[in-house]
Scaffold this active site. Structure first.
Site: not given
Length: 212
Positions: A27-28, A158, A176
């Site tokens: 969650t954010h 990833m 990046k």
């Protein structure tokens, strides 16, 4: 509160409710909106809180929003950095003021249910971070397995996984993966304004970040 991914068929909380325990929840949400099972964890619940310096976070979020616009039927060029930077520091972006998000969760740093991790520290010494997580989760893994997890968790590995994901949003996450990319986007004036903002918000909290 019912926000969902552009390609999702239902809000995330509905999906999570249908997953059997034990569950992995991402969650954010700021602490004031997070479910009590996460903001006030009990028993065996473990909460990992990754954090990143505000400037790199702003730039990363900016590019992510631009990439998501086509999925929402919008124009990515409509997301302009100058306006986004101002909105980010004023908290008028999804999930609100990032510094408030940081300090909200940071108040629980002494709670044994929480482990706080800085992106910059993980970039500098990923193996140590993985070992800290393994110890925090109280799982029994041998050195070879831990090193394998660290290798699989490098940005390049990833990113390759995310870029080939079946989930469109996930394919837009990795860019990046470096520290200090904010220097390629921020003007001197914007940098000074951000400095004032996060120093006012984070000053005296004991929370500091590396910016390069």
């Amino acid at each position: 509160m019912e926000m969902k991914r552009p390609t999702a068929t239902q809000p995330g909380y509905v999906t999570i409710a249908n997953i059997p325990s034990p569950r992995l929840v991402i969650t954010h949400l700021p602490i004031k909106f997070a479910p009590k099972g996460i903001s006030q964890p009990q028993n065996k619940v473990k909460v990992l809180v990754p954090m990143r310096n505000p400037k790199d976070t702003a730039v990363s979020t900016f590019h992510f929003h631009k990439k998501l616009m086509p999925l929402k039927g919008g124009d990515p060029d409509s997301v302009r950095w100058e306006e986004f930077a101002e909105d980010f520091s004023s908290g008028t972006v999804p999930f609100g003021d990032y510094c408030d998000w940081l300090t909200g969760w940071w108040q629980l740093r002494d709670d044994p249910h929480f482990l706080f991790l800085k992106y910059e520290d993980m970039k500098k010494d990923l193996l140590s971070a993985v070992k800290a997580i393994v110890a925090f989760l109280e799982v029994d893994l041998d050195e070879s397995t831990i090193k394998g997890i660290a290798e699989a968790s490098t940005f390049n590995n990833m990113k390759a996984d995310m870029d080939n994901s079946k989930m469109a949003e996930r394919r837009n996450i990795a860019r990046k993966g470096i520290i200090g990319d904010w220097k390629n986007t921020f003007s001197s004036k914007e940098s000074d304004l951000f400095d004032s903002w996060y120093e006012k918000k984070l000053g005296g909290t004991g929370l500091s970040f590396d910016f390069e």
